[in-house]
Design a protein around this motif. Sequence first.
Motif, PDB file in Angstrom:
ATOM      1  N   HIS A  67       0.840  -1.207   0.000  1.00  0.00           N
ATOM      2  CA  HIS A  67       0.000   0.000   0.000  1.00  0.00           C
ATOM      3  C   HIS A  67       0.871   1.252   0.000  1.00  0.00           C
ATOM      4  O   HIS A  67       0.557   2.258  -0.667  1.00  0.00           O
ATOM      5  CB  HIS A  67      -0.922  -0.015   1.216  1.00  0.00           C
ATOM      6  CG  HIS A  67      -2.019   0.986   1.158  1.00  0.00           C
ATOM      7  ND1 HIS A  67      -2.754   1.373   2.260  1.00  0.00           N
ATOM      8  CD2 HIS A  67      -2.528   1.711   0.118  1.00  0.00           C
ATOM      9  CE1 HIS A  67      -3.644   2.269   1.906  1.00  0.00           C
ATOM     10  NE2 HIS A  67      -3.534   2.500   0.611  1.00  0.00           N
ATOM     11  N   VAL A  70       1.942   2.214  -3.363  1.00  0.00           N
ATOM     12  CA  VAL A  70       0.850   2.873  -4.088  1.00  0.00           C
ATOM     13  C   VAL A  70       0.722   4.330  -3.653  1.00  0.00           C
ATOM     14  O   VAL A  70       0.645   5.248  -4.483  1.00  0.00           O
ATOM     15  CB  VAL A  70      -0.476   2.116  -3.856  1.00  0.00           C
ATOM     16  CG1 VAL A  70      -1.657   2.912  -4.413  1.00  0.00           C
ATOM     17  CG2 VAL A  70      -0.417   0.738  -4.505  1.00  0.00           C
ATOM     18  N   ALA A  79      -0.666   0.539  -8.519  1.00  0.00           N
ATOM     19  CA  ALA A  79      -1.677   1.535  -8.140  1.00  0.00           C
ATOM     20  C   ALA A  79      -2.938   1.411  -8.988  1.00  0.00           C
ATOM     21  O   ALA A  79      -4.046   1.691  -8.517  1.00  0.00           O
ATOM     22  CB  ALA A  79      -1.098   2.938  -8.262  1.00  0.00           C
ATOM     23  N   TYR A  82      -5.507  -0.693  -7.257  1.00  0.00           N
ATOM     24  CA  TYR A  82      -5.888  -0.346  -5.887  1.00  0.00           C
ATOM     25  C   TYR A  82      -7.019   0.667  -5.894  1.00  0.00           C
ATOM     26  O   TYR A  82      -7.134   1.470  -6.832  1.00  0.00           O
ATOM     27  CB  TYR A  82      -4.688   0.253  -5.144  1.00  0.00           C
ATOM     28  CG  TYR A  82      -3.882  -0.770  -4.353  1.00  0.00           C
ATOM     29  CD1 TYR A  82      -3.781  -0.689  -2.969  1.00  0.00           C
ATOM     30  CD2 TYR A  82      -3.244  -1.821  -4.990  1.00  0.00           C
ATOM     31  CE1 TYR A  82      -3.049  -1.623  -2.243  1.00  0.00           C
ATOM     32  CE2 TYR A  82      -2.511  -2.755  -4.279  1.00  0.00           C
ATOM     33  CZ  TYR A  82      -2.417  -2.651  -2.900  1.00  0.00           C
ATOM     34  OH  TYR A  82      -1.703  -3.578  -2.189  1.00  0.00           O
TER      35      TYR A  82
END
Length: 349
Positions: A67, A70, A79, A82
């Motif tokens: 995460h 990203v 990314a 996500y």
Amino acid sequence: MEAHSDVFRIQAFHCRGLGSPFNADLCELLADRLDETTTVGRHVIGWPGEASYRADAVPLRLCGALHALVLTGQDADLAAHYPPQSHVVPDWALVNKVMVRHEAFILDWMTSPPQTNEVARSNMIMSGLLVVADLFDRPLRLLEIGASAGLNLQMDRFDFVLGGQKFGPASSELLLAPEWTGPPPPASHLVVESRGGCDINPLDPTDDPDALRLRAYLWPDQKDRVERLNHGMDYARAFPVAVQKTDAISFMEAELAHLQTGVTTVFYSTVAWQYLTDADKAKGESRMAQAGALATRESPLVWLRFEGDGDQPGGAVSLKVWSGGEPLDVVLGRADFHGRWMDWKGLPA
């Protein structure tokens, strides 16, 4: 020791139950496909300690690292899969490539344990503090164990709706309103005399890397948690509170050395005490009882905790009060670990 696949599947179960299907799917993918063909995979599979959520929380470390990639814009391919761009986890080929091309970043990220500062846990502590303020009409000295970035030391500045009743300043930009069952907490008024906390690794909300760590450990498909965190960090920047870099027992021993007359001393924690060793838990319990034996109506001592207790659902909101005579020891209710709901009992009639 649990197999790494079991650890990831258990974490997936908890993520799904706490409203994050994206993180649950990602953990299940890692459970099924992670192997020793990459350095990251070998590191995870050969983790030297206890990898489960009860200890080192390795699945959350790895998910947090992905995460963070990203959030910092380091991997556009990742990314694109996500939230908010997509809510479908990337396929294994991409995840495997990401672990190779960002190997150094991921391994470095995983050296530190997961750290969140879930602002909605203020629901549980505020509800308990309203009980305390009703018992003793005194200013509160707030002392948080495992305070992280100190966001939940700002709770009297947040706006709450608890059991249909409104508490807090109407001007607050942060409203917390959990689903509520049971009677409302007492309609008392809080006056905070002082506040402070401790953490073995305190985070500074004004520091970009620390702020990234807090954001990365939020689950990507939970926009409401992100918004609460951002508001919480705004308050922490506007009203700085020192969080001491020390362990829970050292902090307790230092702060218990001087109970103030005319002030209610309140120690509290949210999903922190349960991670102490059994030896430290016993030491903390003993030290609190010793200090509690000296407490009076003029200098009450309170221990308020929201912690996992092995029961379901959620965790227990427990309150222990020393003010002379036998201590009051009661479970006030249960709550969701992310503060989404409260099942409130309050003090016995």
